[in-house]
Design a protein around this motif. Structure first.
Motif, PDB file in Angstrom:
ATOM      1  N   ALA A  77       0.819  -1.220   0.000  1.00 23.00           N
ATOM      2  CA  ALA A  77       0.000   0.000   0.000  1.00 23.00           C
ATOM      3  C   ALA A  77       0.846   1.260   0.000  1.00 23.00           C
ATOM      4  N   TRP A  78       2.115   1.145   0.396  1.00 19.44           N
ATOM      5  CA  TRP A  78       2.989   2.307   0.517  1.00 19.44           C
ATOM      6  C   TRP A  78       3.913   2.494  -0.680  1.00 19.44           C
ATOM      7  N   ASP A  79       3.735   1.727  -1.747  1.00 19.53           N
ATOM      8  CA  ASP A  79       4.680   1.747  -2.872  1.00 19.53           C
ATOM      9  C   ASP A  79       4.980   3.160  -3.369  1.00 19.53           C
ATOM     10  N   GLU A  80       3.941   3.938  -3.620  1.00 18.61           N
ATOM     11  CA  GLU A  80       4.157   5.271  -4.185  1.00 18.61           C
ATOM     12  C   GLU A  80       4.796   6.219  -3.181  1.00 18.61           C
ATOM     13  N   VAL A  81       4.392   6.123  -1.929  1.00 20.42           N
ATOM     14  CA  VAL A  81       4.988   6.958  -0.889  1.00 20.42           C
ATOM     15  C   VAL A  81       6.468   6.615  -0.734  1.00 20.42           C
TER      16      VAL A  81
ATOM     17  N   ASP B  55       1.590  17.797  16.648  1.00 22.29           N
ATOM     18  CA  ASP B  55       1.306  18.728  15.563  1.00 22.29           C
ATOM     19  C   ASP B  55       0.214  18.129  14.694  1.00 22.29           C
ATOM     20  N   LEU B  56      -0.755  18.956  14.317  1.00 20.81           N
ATOM     21  CA  LEU B  56      -1.809  18.524  13.409  1.00 20.81           C
ATOM     22  C   LEU B  56      -1.575  19.164  12.051  1.00 20.81           C
ATOM     23  N   VAL B  57      -1.547  18.346  11.012  1.00 22.19           N
ATOM     24  CA  VAL B  57      -1.277  18.824   9.656  1.00 22.19           C
ATOM     25  C   VAL B  57      -2.444  18.425   8.756  1.00 22.19           C
ATOM     26  N   ASP B  58      -3.037  19.385   8.100  1.00 19.53           N
ATOM     27  CA  ASP B  58      -4.156  19.091   7.200  1.00 19.53           C
ATOM     28  C   ASP B  58      -3.652  18.636   5.837  1.00 19.53           C
ATOM     29  N   LEU B  59      -4.222  17.539   5.351  1.00 17.38           N
ATOM     30  CA  LEU B  59      -3.977  17.038   4.000  1.00 17.38           C
ATOM     31  C   LEU B  59      -5.342  16.626   3.454  1.00 17.38           C
ATOM     32  N   PRO B  60      -6.115  17.595   2.958  1.00 16.43           N
ATOM     33  CA  PRO B  60      -7.495  17.304   2.563  1.00 16.43           C
ATOM     34  C   PRO B  60      -7.572  16.286   1.430  1.00 16.43           C
ATOM     35  N   THR B  61      -8.180  15.160   1.711  1.00 22.29           N
ATOM     36  CA  THR B  61      -8.377  14.087   0.734  1.00 22.29           C
ATOM     37  C   THR B  61      -9.180  13.009   1.431  1.00 22.29           C
ATOM     38  N   GLY B  62      -9.244  11.820   0.858  1.00 22.96           N
ATOM     39  CA  GLY B  62      -9.966  10.733   1.493  1.00 22.96           C
ATOM     40  C   GLY B  62      -9.114  10.001   2.526  1.00 22.96           C
ATOM     41  N   HIS B  63      -9.593   8.841   2.922  1.00 25.21           N
ATOM     42  CA  HIS B  63      -8.984   8.086   4.018  1.00 25.21           C
ATOM     43  C   HIS B  63      -7.712   7.342   3.607  1.00 25.21           C
ATOM     44  N   TRP B  64      -7.414   7.304   2.326  1.00 25.40           N
ATOM     45  CA  TRP B  64      -6.234   6.583   1.838  1.00 25.40           C
ATOM     46  C   TRP B  64      -5.313   7.536   1.082  1.00 25.40           C
ATOM     47  N   PRO B  65      -4.678   8.496   1.782  1.00 26.67           N
ATOM     48  CA  PRO B  65      -3.849   9.506   1.115  1.00 26.67           C
ATOM     49  C   PRO B  65      -2.583   8.929   0.495  1.00 26.67           C
ATOM     50  N   MET B  66      -2.194   7.725   0.900  1.00 26.73           N
ATOM     51  CA  MET B  66      -1.017   7.107   0.284  1.00 26.73           C
ATOM     52  C   MET B  66      -1.247   6.818  -1.193  1.00 26.73           C
ATOM     53  N   TRP B  67      -2.526   6.811  -1.598  1.00 24.41           N
ATOM     54  CA  TRP B  67      -2.868   6.620  -3.006  1.00 24.41           C
ATOM     55  C   TRP B  67      -3.349   7.899  -3.670  1.00 24.41           C
TER      56      TRP B  67
ATOM     57  N   ARG C  82      -2.764  11.169  -2.566  1.00 27.65           N
ATOM     58  CA  ARG C  82      -1.791  12.266  -2.515  1.00 27.65           C
ATOM     59  C   ARG C  82      -0.448  11.755  -1.976  1.00 27.65           C
ATOM     60  N   PRO C  83       0.151  10.769  -2.657  1.00 24.72           N
ATOM     61  CA  PRO C  83       1.367  10.142  -2.120  1.00 24.72           C
ATOM     62  C   PRO C  83       2.543  11.084  -1.969  1.00 24.72           C
ATOM     63  N   GLY C  84       2.738  11.984  -2.937  1.00 22.95           N
ATOM     64  CA  GLY C  84       3.858  12.914  -2.847  1.00 22.95           C
ATOM     65  C   GLY C  84       3.720  13.863  -1.675  1.00 22.95           C
ATOM     66  N   ASP C  85       2.523  14.393  -1.490  1.00 24.81           N
ATOM     67  CA  ASP C  85       2.286  15.312  -0.375  1.00 24.81           C
ATOM     68  C   ASP C  85       2.425  14.597   0.966  1.00 24.81           C
ATOM     69  N   LEU C  86       1.928  13.363   1.035  1.00 22.01           N
ATOM     70  CA  LEU C  86       2.048  12.601   2.277  1.00 22.01           C
ATOM     71  C   LEU C  86       3.518  12.306   2.580  1.00 22.01           C
ATOM     72  N   ALA C  87       4.279  11.925   1.556  1.00 21.45           N
ATOM     73  CA  ALA C  87       5.702  11.656   1.757  1.00 21.45           C
ATOM     74  C   ALA C  87       6.422  12.893   2.274  1.00 21.45           C
ATOM     75  N   HIS C  88       6.047  14.064   1.767  1.00 20.11           N
ATOM     76  CA  HIS C  88       6.671  15.305   2.220  1.00 20.11           C
ATOM     77  C   HIS C  88       6.380  15.550   3.698  1.00 20.11           C
ATOM     78  N   ILE C  89       5.153  15.318   4.119  1.00 16.88           N
ATOM     79  CA  ILE C  89       4.793  15.509   5.527  1.00 16.88           C
ATOM     80  C   ILE C  89       5.565  14.528   6.405  1.00 16.88           C
ATOM     81  N   ILE C  90       5.665  13.290   5.958  1.00 18.72           N
ATOM     82  CA  ILE C  90       6.408  12.272   6.721  1.00 18.72           C
ATOM     83  C   ILE C  90       7.876  12.681   6.834  1.00 18.72           C
ATOM     84  N   ASP C  91       8.436  13.149   5.721  1.00 18.32           N
ATOM     85  CA  ASP C  91       9.838  13.549   5.721  1.00 18.32           C
ATOM     86  C   ASP C  91      10.060  14.716   6.683  1.00 18.32           C
ATOM     87  N   GLU C  92       9.148  15.678   6.682  1.00 22.39           N
ATOM     88  CA  GLU C  92       9.257  16.817   7.601  1.00 22.39           C
ATOM     89  C   GLU C  92       9.207  16.361   9.047  1.00 22.39           C
TER      90      GLU C  92
END
Length: 247
Positions: free
Chosen positions: A22-26, A216-228, A230-240
């Motif tokens: 499930a995390w391939d793209e991230v 810290d709470l970070v908004d990433l507006p999308t559905g329940h599976w952001p790894m699919w 918005r994978p790039g945006d999620l990866a950026h938040i994880i990296d931060e």
């Protein structure tokens, strides 16, 4: 003491019905940025495991601890854990058992569970496993926003039924040190402002959020599976989150 997080391994754990895939793209985004990403499949969610329907939350927590230790974690060099959705129960157990091995936890459209929580308290004892529901039913429980037909087909094809014991097991937590682990909540299907309100009001699903020492709470507006979705945006938040110094 300040920990250097530049090379901290990032262990990614998906929610119900999902494995490491499930995390391939991230992971593509994280590794391109030089991060060490370790996605894992929890016990009970490996389709090759003939005994998977009998796996428990304790089995899953043990597997996470083993993965953490296998990644070289120590109190001096802790890891980052990313937990999506229903992975919150076994990860909460691990934070309770070995908080010193985790430098940061990132909850993806999820959050820590409270002691005594049961995911499906009404699940019958003879329920061996719970298959992925039809998407019209699932969509009433969790947002499918921004998932295209191809993604949903892959979800359906690769989903593994969730073990009944995982759904029925009560989470028992005793170590308040788990609340001191620095935390990021990635808010997708529910905005951060609403989560804050629910946490402050003592809502059972979010009550633990208000008890965290550093969150810290970070908004990433999308559905329940952001790894699919918005994978790039999620990866950026994880990296931060992974590179935030911890004093």
């Amino acid at each position: 003491m300040t920990t250097n997080a530049n090379n901290s391994p990032i262990i990614l754990i998906a929610g119900h019905w999902l494995g490491a895939w499930a995390w391939d793209e991230v992971c593509e985004h994280l590794t391109a940025d030089g991060r060490r990403a370790i996605p894992m499949t929890l016990p009970g969610l490996d389709e090759r495991d003939s005994g998977r329907a009998s796996r428990t939350l304790d089995d899953q927590a043990t597997a996470i601890r083993q993965t953490i230790i296998g990644a070289g974690a120590s109190e001096a060099e802790p890891v980052v854990i990313v937990a999506h959705s229903g992975a919150n129960a076994p990860v909460s157990l691990v934070l309770d058992q070995r908080p010193e091995l985790v430098r940061h936890v990132v909850w993806v459209d999820s959050g820590p569970v409270a002691s005594g929580s049961v995911f499906a308290p009404d699940a019958p004892e003879d329920l061996d496993e719970l298959p992925l529901p039809p998407f019209d039913v699932l969509g009433e429980q969790a947002s499918l926003e921004s998932l295209n037909t191809e993604t949903l087909q892959r979800f359906r094809a690769r989903a593994v039924p969730e073990p009944g014991p995982v759904l029925r097991q009560r989470v028992e937590l005793t170590n308040d040190a788990r609340r001191a682990v620095p935390t990021t909540l990635v808010c997708c299907s529910i905005p951060s402002a609403q989560i804050t309100e629910l946490a402050d009001a003592g809502h059972p699903m979010f009550a633990e959020v208000s008890r965290l020492d550093h969150v810290d709470l970070v908004d990433l507006p999308t559905g329940h599976w952001p790894m699919w979705s918005r994978p790039g945006d999620l990866a950026h938040i994880i990296d931060e989150a992974a590179t935030t110094p911890v004093g």
